[in-house]
Write a protein that holds these residues in place. Structure first.
Motif, PDB file in Angstrom:
ATOM      1  N   LYS A   1      70.163 -46.651 -73.988  1.00 16.33           N
ATOM      2  CA  LYS A   1      71.383 -47.329 -73.530  1.00 16.33           C
ATOM      3  C   LYS A   1      71.191 -48.835 -73.344  1.00 16.33           C
ATOM      4  N   LEU A   2      69.956 -49.321 -73.441  1.00 11.43           N
ATOM      5  CA  LEU A   2      69.680 -50.728 -73.155  1.00 11.43           C
ATOM      6  C   LEU A   2      70.117 -51.674 -74.260  1.00 11.43           C
ATOM      7  N   GLY A   3      70.401 -51.164 -75.446  1.00 15.52           N
ATOM      8  CA  GLY A   3      70.849 -52.038 -76.526  1.00 15.52           C
ATOM      9  C   GLY A   3      70.409 -51.517 -77.880  1.00 15.52           C
ATOM     10  N   THR A   4      70.456 -52.408 -78.885  1.00 15.17           N
ATOM     11  CA  THR A   4      70.051 -52.011 -80.230  1.00 15.17           C
ATOM     12  C   THR A   4      68.532 -52.031 -80.330  1.00 15.17           C
ATOM     13  N   ALA A   5      68.003 -51.082 -81.095  1.00 13.98           N
ATOM     14  CA  ALA A   5      66.549 -50.914 -81.184  1.00 13.98           C
ATOM     15  C   ALA A   5      66.024 -51.464 -82.508  1.00 13.98           C
ATOM     16  N   ARG A   6      64.772 -51.973 -82.469  1.00 12.19           N
ATOM     17  CA  ARG A   6      64.069 -52.383 -83.688  1.00 12.19           C
ATOM     18  C   ARG A   6      62.602 -52.043 -83.504  1.00 12.19           C
ATOM     19  N   VAL A   7      61.943 -51.657 -84.585  1.00 12.98           N
ATOM     20  CA  VAL A   7      60.545 -51.231 -84.516  1.00 12.98           C
ATOM     21  C   VAL A   7      59.671 -52.288 -85.166  1.00 12.98           C
ATOM     22  N   ARG A   8      58.559 -52.612 -84.493  1.00 14.80           N
ATOM     23  CA  ARG A   8      57.556 -53.500 -85.064  1.00 14.80           C
ATOM     24  C   ARG A   8      56.336 -52.640 -85.336  1.00 14.80           C
ATOM     25  N   LEU A   9      56.058 -52.398 -86.613  1.00 13.82           N
ATOM     26  CA  LEU A   9      54.976 -51.489 -86.978  1.00 13.82           C
ATOM     27  C   LEU A   9      53.616 -52.125 -86.791  1.00 13.82           C
ATOM     28  N   SER A  10      52.622 -51.288 -86.488  1.00 13.62           N
ATOM     29  CA  SER A  10      51.246 -51.750 -86.359  1.00 13.62           C
ATOM     30  C   SER A  10      50.562 -51.619 -87.714  1.00 13.62           C
ATOM     31  N   ARG A  11      49.823 -52.638 -88.126  1.00 12.93           N
ATOM     32  CA  ARG A  11      49.118 -52.607 -89.406  1.00 12.93           C
ATOM     33  C   ARG A  11      47.614 -52.454 -89.209  1.00 12.93           C
ATOM     34  N   LYS A  12      47.215 -51.999 -88.030  1.00 12.69           N
ATOM     35  CA  LYS A  12      45.787 -51.831 -87.747  1.00 12.69           C
ATOM     36  C   LYS A  12      45.230 -50.662 -88.529  1.00 12.69           C
ATOM     37  N   LYS A  13      43.929 -50.734 -88.847  1.00 10.16           N
ATOM     38  CA  LYS A  13      43.266 -49.599 -89.494  1.00 10.16           C
ATOM     39  C   LYS A  13      43.134 -48.472 -88.470  1.00 10.16           C
ATOM     40  N   GLY A  14      43.331 -47.292 -88.931  1.00 10.24           N
ATOM     41  CA  GLY A  14      43.176 -46.135 -88.052  1.00 10.24           C
ATOM     42  C   GLY A  14      44.434 -45.802 -87.271  1.00 10.24           C
ATOM     43  N   ALA A  15      45.441 -46.665 -87.357  1.00  9.01           N
ATOM     44  CA  ALA A  15      46.700 -46.363 -86.659  1.00  9.01           C
ATOM     45  C   ALA A  15      47.517 -45.437 -87.551  1.00  9.01           C
ATOM     46  N   ARG A  16      47.660 -44.201 -87.130  1.00  9.73           N
ATOM     47  CA  ARG A  16      48.395 -43.246 -87.948  1.00  9.73           C
ATOM     48  C   ARG A  16      49.665 -42.807 -87.210  1.00  9.73           C
ATOM     49  N   ASN A  17      50.607 -42.391 -87.970  1.00 10.60           N
ATOM     50  CA  ASN A  17      51.879 -41.897 -87.431  1.00 10.60           C
ATOM     51  C   ASN A  17      52.544 -42.904 -86.488  1.00 10.60           C
ATOM     52  N   GLY A  18      52.425 -44.167 -86.779  1.00  8.09           N
ATOM     53  CA  GLY A  18      53.094 -45.175 -85.963  1.00  8.09           C
ATOM     54  C   GLY A  18      52.419 -45.455 -84.643  1.00  8.09           C
ATOM     55  N   ALA A  19      51.215 -44.905 -84.410  1.00 10.96           N
ATOM     56  CA  ALA A  19      50.516 -45.177 -83.150  1.00 10.96           C
ATOM     57  C   ALA A  19      50.212 -46.666 -83.074  1.00 10.96           C
ATOM     58  N   GLY A  20      50.476 -47.268 -81.976  1.00 13.17           N
ATOM     59  CA  GLY A  20      50.257 -48.702 -81.818  1.00 13.17           C
ATOM     60  C   GLY A  20      51.493 -49.513 -82.161  1.00 13.17           C
ATOM     61  N   SER A  21      52.523 -48.871 -82.689  1.00 13.77           N
ATOM     62  CA  SER A  21      53.757 -49.587 -82.994  1.00 13.77           C
ATOM     63  C   SER A  21      54.493 -49.919 -81.703  1.00 13.77           C
ATOM     64  N   VAL A  22      55.344 -50.915 -81.797  1.00 12.78           N
ATOM     65  CA  VAL A  22      56.100 -51.367 -80.635  1.00 12.78           C
ATOM     66  C   VAL A  22      57.586 -51.230 -80.943  1.00 12.78           C
ATOM     67  N   LEU A  23      58.296 -50.572 -80.047  1.00 11.53           N
ATOM     68  CA  LEU A  23      59.743 -50.430 -80.165  1.00 11.53           C
ATOM     69  C   LEU A  23      60.380 -51.418 -79.198  1.00 11.53           C
ATOM     70  N   LYS A  24      61.257 -52.268 -79.724  1.00 11.39           N
ATOM     71  CA  LYS A  24      61.950 -53.230 -78.866  1.00 11.39           C
ATOM     72  C   LYS A  24      63.421 -52.856 -78.804  1.00 11.39           C
ATOM     73  N   ILE A  25      63.925 -52.768 -77.588  1.00 10.47           N
ATOM     74  CA  ILE A  25      65.346 -52.517 -77.367  1.00 10.47           C
ATOM     75  C   ILE A  25      65.853 -53.677 -76.529  1.00 10.47           C
ATOM     76  N   GLY A  26      66.608 -54.561 -77.181  1.00 10.12           N
ATOM     77  CA  GLY A  26      67.032 -55.778 -76.503  1.00 10.12           C
ATOM     78  C   GLY A  26      65.795 -56.582 -76.136  1.00 10.12           C
ATOM     79  N   PRO A  27      65.680 -57.063 -74.902  1.00  9.99           N
ATOM     80  CA  PRO A  27      64.495 -57.818 -74.497  1.00  9.99           C
ATOM     81  C   PRO A  27      63.351 -56.946 -73.975  1.00  9.99           C
ATOM     82  N   TYR A  28      63.509 -55.634 -74.032  1.00 10.17           N
ATOM     83  CA  TYR A  28      62.535 -54.714 -73.442  1.00 10.17           C
ATOM     84  C   TYR A  28      61.607 -54.149 -74.513  1.00 10.17           C
ATOM     85  N   THR A  29      60.329 -53.976 -74.155  1.00 10.04           N
ATOM     86  CA  THR A  29      59.315 -53.495 -75.082  1.00 10.04           C
ATOM     87  C   THR A  29      58.821 -52.124 -74.648  1.00 10.04           C
ATOM     88  N   PHE A  30      58.710 -51.209 -75.609  1.00 12.17           N
ATOM     89  CA  PHE A  30      58.195 -49.864 -75.352  1.00 12.17           C
ATOM     90  C   PHE A  30      57.082 -49.597 -76.354  1.00 12.17           C
TER      91      PHE A  30
END
Length: 192
Positions: free
Chosen positions: A92-121
Motif C-alpha cells: 500500500k506504500l506506493g509503486t514498486a520497483r526491483v533493483r536486482l543483485s548482480r553478485k556471484k552466488g546470488a540465486r533466485n533474486g537473493a540480495g535484490s532490493v525492492l523499493k516501494i516509494g522511498p522505502y527499501t525492502f
C-alpha cells in the motif's frame, strides 16, 4: 423597568427549544472527535518506522483512512471512533520497483532490493496470493522456511497516540467547543 427585563428574559428562556443543549453537545463532540482523528493520524504517520532501513514516516492519508467517525446526534450524544489497528501491508506504500543483485552466488533474486516509494525492502519480492491480491513477500528464515507478507506495524502507535490525544483534547478543547456551540445554537434560535 428591571422587572420587565426579567420577565422578558424568563419568556425567552421558556420559549427556547429543548433540543438546543443536546444539539450543541453533539456538535462539540463531533468537532473534538474529528480533531482527534486528524491529530492522531499525523502523530502516528510521523513516528511510524518502515522495515529494515527504519525510515520514519508514512503518508498521512494511509493512516487517516484507517479510522472512521460515527458522529453524535442530539438523541445519541456519543461520538465513537473506530480504528483499524491491523498492520499496514507494504504494497500500500506506493509503486514498486526491483533493483536486482548482480553478485556471484546470488540465486533466485537473493540480495535484490525492492523499493516501494522511498522505502527499501531487502530480499523481498512481489507475488500474487491465492486470494488474487498482490503482496510484498519475504522469506522468514532459511530457504526451506515459509514466506510471509511484509507489513508495517501500527497497532501500538495507533493505540498510544489516539488514547493520549483523545484524553488531552477532551480536557482542553471540549469546554471551549461546548460554549461556542451553545452560543451558536442560542444565536440561531433567538434570530427566528
Amino acid at each position: 423597568m428591571s422587572m420587565k427585563g426579567l420577565e422578558r428574559a424568563i419568556q425567552n428562556l421558556n420559549s427556547l427549544s429543548r433540543l438546543i443543549v443536546p444539539e450543541a453537545t453533539a456538535k462539540a463532540l463531533n468537532r473534538v472527535a474529528s480533531r482527534t482523528i486528524s491529530q492522531g493520524s499525523k502523530a502516528v504517520a510521523k513516528e511510524a518506522t518502515v522495515d529494515d532501513n527504519r525510515k520514519k514516516g508514512l503518508p498521512v492519508r494511509l493512516v487517516r483512512q484507517r479510522s472512521r467517525l460515527r458522529k453524535a446526534r442530539h438523541d445519541r450524544p456519543v461520538a465513537s471512533i473506530k480504528i483499524n489497528r491491523g498492520n499496514l501491508p507494504a504494497i500500500k506504500l506506493g509503486t514498486a520497483r526491483v533493483r536486482l543483485s548482480r553478485k556471484k552466488g546470488a540465486r533466485n533474486g537473493a540480495g535484490s532490493v525492492l523499493k516501494i516509494g522511498p522505502y527499501t525492502f531487502r530480499n523481498a519480492f512481489i507475488q500474487q496470493l491465492a486470494n488474487g491480491r498482490w503482496q510484498v513477500m519475504r522469506r522468514v528464515g532459511q530457504a526451506r522456511y515459509p514466506i510471509d507478507v511484509v507489513k508495517v506495524p501500527l497497532e501500538t502507535p495507533l493505540t498510544v497516540a489516539f488514547t493520549a490525544i483523545s484524553k488531552r483534547l477532551i480536557e482542553s478543547d471540549m469546554p471551549k467547543e461546548l460554549s461556542a456551540a451553545l452560543k451558536n445554537q442560542l444565536r440561531i434560535h433567538l434570530k427566528r
